[in-house]
Design an enzyme around this catalytic site. Structure first.
Site, short mmCIF file in Angstrom:
data_model
loop_
_atom_site.label_atom_id
_atom_site.label_comp_id
_atom_site.label_asym_id
_atom_site.label_seq_id
_atom_site.Cartn_x
_atom_site.Cartn_y
_atom_site.Cartn_z
CE LYS A 92 20.85 14.13 76.78
NZ LYS A 92 20.22 14.22 75.64
CE LYS A 104 23.66 12.95 69.33
NZ LYS A 104 22.52 12.82 70.49
CB THR A 188 13.72 9.69 74.01
OG1 THR A 188 15.01 8.95 73.66
CG2 THR A 188 14.18 11.12 74.02
#
Ligand code: NAD
Length: 427
Positions: A92, A104, A188
């Site tokens: 991404k 993450k 987002t």
């Protein structure tokens, strides 16, 4: 989550390899996470008992910059899931050309069962445990499922206490009062809206004649639903973990958002009101929502929602993956054969990490931007990359997902080769 999530995620890479020239060394690097940390976090509960929670942080690749990725609090969090999410973050960030690698984190916990104080102790304990693994130039956490700005504020404060130095750039998605960015909370959904607008214009679908269903009414899903409704799209269904609601004429999304806000139970900061409690609509299950005969389906909840088991029921013409990994690779192939167009997560939900990047830049420069500047820069970046990926997909007659992976792989491959690979040393 089983091991198959990461194995499944990796299949996308294999398919994209055909369309880029990338060295064997670079590909070998990208098959494995660079570093994975598993920690046990002791938390003193309100009743005096001690509970130990499992936490994770994975830095998948940091060739293009420090690791970047959210932290998830969910009972299903596992190392395999965190690794898959870190893998997606790597691609991404490369798709959006952000100077970050992929990372993450997560804690295996049902946060809805904790009090606010327990949640704060757990969050501070997580930072105590991973403090040497993160940093503004190493790896920068952010919010994900069931984490929010308040928790990011605790993270930043705890890290600053450990380092004895105020360090706002160690985490993004913070409250504005602690160095957060305007527009990060809605980034987002806003980014996804820009991607949907850009693509629907290509598909020649005017908003007023386009029906939409959104699965997941949280940070990402509720914002994209509201922006689509404001732009004239007919949002006929939304859902959360309790179930969904459907109205053929279209739902009043702003009032549903207000309802969710108003009914937010204060227990541990989480919303207890479900969209199911609102009247004047038909109650549907999440399975029924996914199978609705709509033009656009927006999965914005969790991974593995469209699988071999239910893919035959999907009737939408276009799917925008606002959640990470909502479609398995096996289901992807069926959707492709049925002519259903999928816009992949690594593009559709990249607005969040893009504004996280803006927040990091603002923290480091000490100059803060207005909401208009943030949204303008986000639109410029995400629309340009959507156009680039669309061009690749048209040139090679390949799905947008394969095109997005090929595009990211090219950038990652160049960076990995520049670092020194067999080809580099041979020449
Ligand atoms: P959130 O916690 O704000 O919301 C999650 C929503 O999903 C809630 O409404 C919850 O009730 C619902 N949900 C949970 N389980 C469900 C189920 N089984 N069926 C239907 N709905 C369910 O989380 P979020 O930040 O909006 O994240 C949602 C997705 O978007 C995740 O896949 C996340 O990784 C992805 N994402 C989020 C961000 C961000 O900045 N928040 C950025 C990129 C990607």
């Amino acid at each position: 989550m089983s091991e198959s999530l990461f194995a499944d995620a990796s299949k996308r890479l294999a398919r994209a390899m055909k369309y880029v020239s990338i060295s064997d060394d670079a590909l070998e690097y990208l098959k494995y996470p660079k570093a994975s940390l598993t920690v046990s976090i002791p938390v003193r509960m309100d009743d005096g008992s001690l509970r130990i929670f499992q936490g994770y942080r994975v830095r998948y690749d940091d060739t293009r910059g420090p690791g970047k990725g959210g932290v998830r609090y969910h009972p299903n969090v596992s190392l395999d899931e965190v690794q898959s999410l870190a893998f997606w973050m790597t691609f991404k960030c490369a798709v959006l050309n952000l100077p970050f690698g992929g990372a993450k984190g997560g804690i295996t916990v049902n946060p809805k069962e904790l009090s606010k104080l327990e949640l704060e102790r757990l969050s501070r304990g997580y930072i105590d445990a991973i403090a040497d693994f993160i940093g503004p130039d190493i790896d920068i956490p952010a919010p994900d499922v069931y984490t929010n700005p308040t928790i990011m504020g605790w993270y930043m404060n705890q890290y600053s206490i450990i380092r004895r130095q105020l360090t706002p750039a160690v985490v993004t998605g913070k409250p504005l009062s602690l160095g957060g960015s305007m527009g990060r909370d809605t980034a987002t959904g806003t980014g996804a809206f820009f991607v949907i607008e850009t693509m629907m214009a290509k598909f020649d679908c005017p908003p007023q004649q386009t029906t939409v269903a959104v699965q997941g009414f949280g940070n990402a899903g509720s914002v994209v639903a509201e922006l689509l409704a404001k732009a004239g799209y007919k949002v006929v269904a939304v859902s959360d973990s309790q179930g969904g609601i459907y109205a053929k004429k279209g739902l009043d999304i702003p009032s549903i958002r207000r309802y969710k806000e108003a009914n937010k139970g204060l227990q541990a900061l989480y919303c207890e009101g479900s969209v199911c409690n609102i009247v004047e609509h038909e109650i549907i299950t999440n399975e029924q929502l996914l199978a609705l005969d709509v033009d656009v389906l927006v999965p914005a909840a969790l991974e593995n929602q469209i699988t071999e088991t239910n893919v035959d029921h999907i009737k939408a013409k276009y799917i925008f993956e606002v959640a990470n990994g909502p479609i398995t690779s096996a289901a992807d192939r069926v959707l492709e054969a049925k002519g259903i167009y999928v816009i992949p997560d690594i593009l559709a939900n990249a607005g969040g990490v893009t504004v996280s990047y803006f927040e990091w830049v603002q923290n480091r420069s000490g100059m803060y931007w207005s909401l208009e500047e943030v949204n303008q820069q986000l639109k410029r970046k995400i629309v340009a990359e959507t156009e680039n990926i669309w061009k690749i997909s048209q040139e090679h007659a390949i799905p947008m997902r394969t095109a997005a992976y090929a595009y990211a792989l090219q950038r990652l491959g160049e960076a990995l080769s520049a670092k020194g690979t067999r080809h580099y040393y041979a020449s």
